[in-house]
Scaffold this motif. Sequence first.
Motif, PDB file in Angstrom:
ATOM      1  N   GLU A 297      14.720   6.841   0.096  1.00 37.29           N
ATOM      2  CA  GLU A 297      15.678   7.787  -0.484  1.00 37.29           C
ATOM      3  C   GLU A 297      15.057   9.147  -0.782  1.00 37.29           C
ATOM      4  O   GLU A 297      15.754  10.080  -1.150  1.00 37.29           O
ATOM      5  CB  GLU A 297      16.280   7.211  -1.765  1.00 37.29           C
ATOM      6  CG  GLU A 297      15.279   7.049  -2.896  1.00 37.29           C
ATOM      7  CD  GLU A 297      15.902   6.401  -4.126  1.00 37.29           C
ATOM      8  OE1 GLU A 297      16.401   7.148  -4.993  1.00 37.29           O
ATOM      9  OE2 GLU A 297      15.890   5.163  -4.218  1.00 37.29           O
ATOM     10  N   GLU A 311      22.739   4.683 -10.778  1.00 31.90           N
ATOM     11  CA  GLU A 311      23.687   3.575 -10.623  1.00 31.90           C
ATOM     12  C   GLU A 311      23.859   2.828 -11.941  1.00 31.90           C
ATOM     13  O   GLU A 311      24.969   2.429 -12.307  1.00 31.90           O
ATOM     14  CB  GLU A 311      23.212   2.631  -9.522  1.00 31.90           C
ATOM     15  CG  GLU A 311      23.384   3.222  -8.121  1.00 31.90           C
ATOM     16  CD  GLU A 311      22.782   2.357  -7.034  1.00 31.90           C
ATOM     17  OE1 GLU A 311      22.051   1.393  -7.375  1.00 31.90           O
ATOM     18  OE2 GLU A 311      23.029   2.648  -5.847  1.00 31.90           O
ATOM     19  N   THR A 333      21.707  12.935  -6.094  1.00 31.32           N
ATOM     20  CA  THR A 333      21.525  11.518  -6.386  1.00 31.32           C
ATOM     21  C   THR A 333      22.705  10.941  -7.164  1.00 31.32           C
ATOM     22  O   THR A 333      23.191   9.852  -6.862  1.00 31.32           O
ATOM     23  CB  THR A 333      20.223  11.295  -7.170  1.00 31.32           C
ATOM     24  OG1 THR A 333      19.120  11.760  -6.385  1.00 31.32           O
ATOM     25  CG2 THR A 333      20.005   9.823  -7.474  1.00 31.32           C
ATOM     26  N   VAL A 336      25.679  10.534  -4.764  1.00 32.80           N
ATOM     27  CA  VAL A 336      25.485   9.423  -3.840  1.00 32.80           C
ATOM     28  C   VAL A 336      25.713   8.094  -4.558  1.00 32.80           C
ATOM     29  O   VAL A 336      26.393   7.194  -4.049  1.00 32.80           O
ATOM     30  CB  VAL A 336      24.072   9.469  -3.220  1.00 32.80           C
ATOM     31  CG1 VAL A 336      23.810   8.229  -2.381  1.00 32.80           C
ATOM     32  CG2 VAL A 336      23.905  10.724  -2.371  1.00 32.80           C
ATOM     33  N   ASP A 339      29.409   7.615  -5.191  1.00 30.64           N
ATOM     34  CA  ASP A 339      30.120   7.269  -3.962  1.00 30.64           C
ATOM     35  C   ASP A 339      29.888   5.809  -3.601  1.00 30.64           C
ATOM     36  O   ASP A 339      30.823   5.098  -3.206  1.00 30.64           O
ATOM     37  CB  ASP A 339      29.636   8.182  -2.826  1.00 30.64           C
ATOM     38  CG  ASP A 339      30.515   8.094  -1.600  1.00 30.64           C
ATOM     39  OD1 ASP A 339      31.629   8.643  -1.642  1.00 30.64           O
ATOM     40  OD2 ASP A 339      30.105   7.454  -0.611  1.00 30.64           O
ATOM     41  N   ARG A 340      28.672   5.330  -3.742  1.00 27.93           N
ATOM     42  CA  ARG A 340      28.373   3.930  -3.423  1.00 27.93           C
ATOM     43  C   ARG A 340      29.116   2.969  -4.347  1.00 27.93           C
ATOM     44  O   ARG A 340      29.429   1.831  -3.954  1.00 27.93           O
ATOM     45  CB  ARG A 340      26.868   3.679  -3.529  1.00 27.93           C
ATOM     46  CG  ARG A 340      26.064   4.335  -2.422  1.00 27.93           C
ATOM     47  CD  ARG A 340      24.594   3.967  -2.523  1.00 27.93           C
ATOM     48  NE  ARG A 340      23.837   4.517  -1.407  1.00 27.93           N
ATOM     49  CZ  ARG A 340      22.534   4.307  -1.204  1.00 27.93           C
ATOM     50  NH1 ARG A 340      21.850   3.573  -2.064  1.00 27.93           N
ATOM     51  NH2 ARG A 340      21.932   4.849  -0.168  1.00 27.93           N
ATOM     52  N   ARG A 361      23.262  12.939   2.820  1.00 25.39           N
ATOM     53  CA  ARG A 361      23.064  11.642   2.167  1.00 25.39           C
ATOM     54  C   ARG A 361      24.337  10.799   2.158  1.00 25.39           C
ATOM     55  O   ARG A 361      24.293   9.581   2.356  1.00 25.39           O
ATOM     56  CB  ARG A 361      22.534  11.839   0.752  1.00 25.39           C
ATOM     57  CG  ARG A 361      21.167  12.508   0.709  1.00 25.39           C
ATOM     58  CD  ARG A 361      20.645  12.618  -0.707  1.00 25.39           C
ATOM     59  NE  ARG A 361      20.198  11.330  -1.215  1.00 25.39           N
ATOM     60  CZ  ARG A 361      19.750  11.128  -2.452  1.00 25.39           C
ATOM     61  NH1 ARG A 361      19.718  12.137  -3.311  1.00 25.39           N
ATOM     62  NH2 ARG A 361      19.358   9.938  -2.833  1.00 25.39           N
ATOM     63  N   ILE A 362      25.483  11.441   1.930  1.00 24.71           N
ATOM     64  CA  ILE A 362      26.752  10.701   1.963  1.00 24.71           C
ATOM     65  C   ILE A 362      27.055  10.242   3.386  1.00 24.71           C
ATOM     66  O   ILE A 362      27.484   9.108   3.620  1.00 24.71           O
ATOM     67  CB  ILE A 362      27.906  11.569   1.424  1.00 24.71           C
ATOM     68  CG1 ILE A 362      27.672  11.923  -0.048  1.00 24.71           C
ATOM     69  CG2 ILE A 362      29.235  10.850   1.595  1.00 24.71           C
ATOM     70  CD1 ILE A 362      27.702  10.763  -1.004  1.00 24.71           C
ATOM     71  N   ALA A 364      24.936   9.583   5.715  1.00 24.22           N
ATOM     72  CA  ALA A 364      24.029   8.488   6.065  1.00 24.22           C
ATOM     73  C   ALA A 364      24.575   7.159   5.578  1.00 24.22           C
ATOM     74  O   ALA A 364      24.361   6.118   6.214  1.00 24.22           O
ATOM     75  CB  ALA A 364      22.649   8.745   5.460  1.00 24.22           C
ATOM     76  N   ASP A 365      25.289   7.172   4.447  1.00 25.98           N
ATOM     77  CA  ASP A 365      25.891   5.946   3.921  1.00 25.98           C
ATOM     78  C   ASP A 365      27.187   5.586   4.637  1.00 25.98           C
ATOM     79  O   ASP A 365      27.450   4.420   4.936  1.00 25.98           O
ATOM     80  CB  ASP A 365      26.208   6.116   2.425  1.00 25.98           C
ATOM     81  CG  ASP A 365      25.012   5.829   1.539  1.00 25.98           C
ATOM     82  OD1 ASP A 365      23.967   5.423   2.073  1.00 25.98           O
ATOM     83  OD2 ASP A 365      25.122   6.021   0.318  1.00 25.98           O
ATOM     84  N   ARG A 366      28.007   6.603   4.934  1.00 24.88           N
ATOM     85  CA  ARG A 366      29.374   6.339   5.372  1.00 24.88           C
ATOM     86  C   ARG A 366      29.652   6.731   6.813  1.00 24.88           C
ATOM     87  O   ARG A 366      30.782   6.577   7.290  1.00 24.88           O
ATOM     88  CB  ARG A 366      30.343   7.078   4.449  1.00 24.88           C
ATOM     89  CG  ARG A 366      30.241   6.601   3.007  1.00 24.88           C
ATOM     90  CD  ARG A 366      31.011   7.474   2.037  1.00 24.88           C
ATOM     91  NE  ARG A 366      32.419   7.565   2.378  1.00 24.88           N
ATOM     92  CZ  ARG A 366      33.297   8.308   1.719  1.00 24.88           C
ATOM     93  NH1 ARG A 366      32.892   9.029   0.692  1.00 24.88           N
ATOM     94  NH2 ARG A 366      34.560   8.343   2.074  1.00 24.88           N
ATOM     95  N   GLY A 370      31.752  10.270   6.101  1.00 25.93           N
ATOM     96  CA  GLY A 370      31.024  11.047   5.107  1.00 25.93           C
ATOM     97  C   GLY A 370      31.459  12.499   5.109  1.00 25.93           C
ATOM     98  O   GLY A 370      32.426  12.906   5.755  1.00 25.93           O
TER      99      GLY A 370
END
Length: 464
Positions: A297, A311, A333, A336, A339-340, A361-362, A364-366, A370
């Motif tokens: 990360e 988180e 951070t 992100v 969003d998670r 970063r978003i 990369a997750d979605r 994203g």
Amino acid sequence: MTAANFASGTVWTGDNLPVLRGINDACVDLIYLDPPFNSNRNYEAPIGSKAAGAAFKDAWTLDDVDVCEHGELADRNPAAHSVIEAARQAHGKGMQSYLIFMAVRLLEMRRVLKPTGSIYLHCDPTASHYLKLLMDGIFGQAAHRSEITWKRSSTHNDARHVFPNVADAILFYALPDAALNQVHEPHSAEYVASHYRHDDRDGRGPYQLDNMTSPNPRPRMMYDWKGWPCPAKGWRYQVERMAELDAEGRIHYPAHSDGSPDHSRRPRLKRYLREQKGPVIGNVWTDVPPVNSQARERTGYPTQKPLALLERLIKASSNPGDMVLDPFCGCATALVAADRLQREWAGVDLSELAVRLVNDRIAADRGLWGGVTALTEPPRRTDLGDLPNYRTHRHRLYGEQEGVCEGCRTHFPFRVMEVDHKLPKSRGGTDHPDNLQLLCAGCNRSKGNRTMAEWEAAKMRAGP
């Protein structure tokens, strides 16, 4: 509470104060901010990192802030004004300017926070004690829920400190109606080994045996069960619930070595590890390591915080669908993490690099889903209704001020007085009655597009 006047996934580039002033009242569920700490250091991301180009100065003088807003704080929040004055005397003008910068923004954060909302301010020992007093003055001492200590590094030799600083503080405030969720840490391996020693190998995992007798005698609990006589105070469960537990295989029946029932001992309840929450997490956190040089990360942003930390905070003070705001979003951070966890989110940062980091970063997750909405213009409030033309307040203001100009403190006839915005509309001010005052024509022209504090400061500099 009002609806947010911006879309989830919005990131503004620029000063966060105009953005905060443009957000509707009471539309944000959770605010996390990791602002400058007044550390008297310069930060810069290393060349070649994802955050290359990110840099900021964390040293403050009165030239770095609109010091005139200190005067406005005296009217808007006398407690915050007093804290800043005390800091100036005890610590100097650098701390004074830093706290002015923070106070005007925290006042807006208090306004946009829902009655059920929470705020976490991340800082270090440099100014945490002053910020705590500032937060008490703005949010109310009763809103203070905890001061979390996060261990961010190991001890190291430091000639300046007998006890080196290895921890940050996170000031946690929640409004009276806040909906909070306790956070639990996993049971330790040692605890599991000593307390969950049984396993039927049926896929439900390890369990421990618990007493099934009642702590208080009640008539409906007094019955014999499958050959076991009723305990003196009865069973813990009514017979219907006992039958359900039996059908689920949740009761351990003691037996002799030949497998026959041992009625000299009582049945016991199987409590499975997977159903038992670990101990509640306290306010000293040593189990969340900082972002190390090899972490996936890692972006290279100089003050990046770990996702696990954000988180935990977001889970504790919000639920899916809630709005999370980070007004100093940096490398994103908090956004992100939000969003998670299926929260809505928005952020603000001075650097255009923040938009790219959030987007990367978003995405990369979605994947294709994203992306962010990047804006530079502050939002416009939609919660004030259709206000009448501000000039219609002349008669009311003339009566309230008893015909005295707020600028020169001189009495004038009605025809000479003009309605003025305390905070100019070009700076985020509105036509709301609380933002209006009467000035004589001369003072109104002299004040121009400045706040009252700015204008008065300019008059003082100019001299008689």
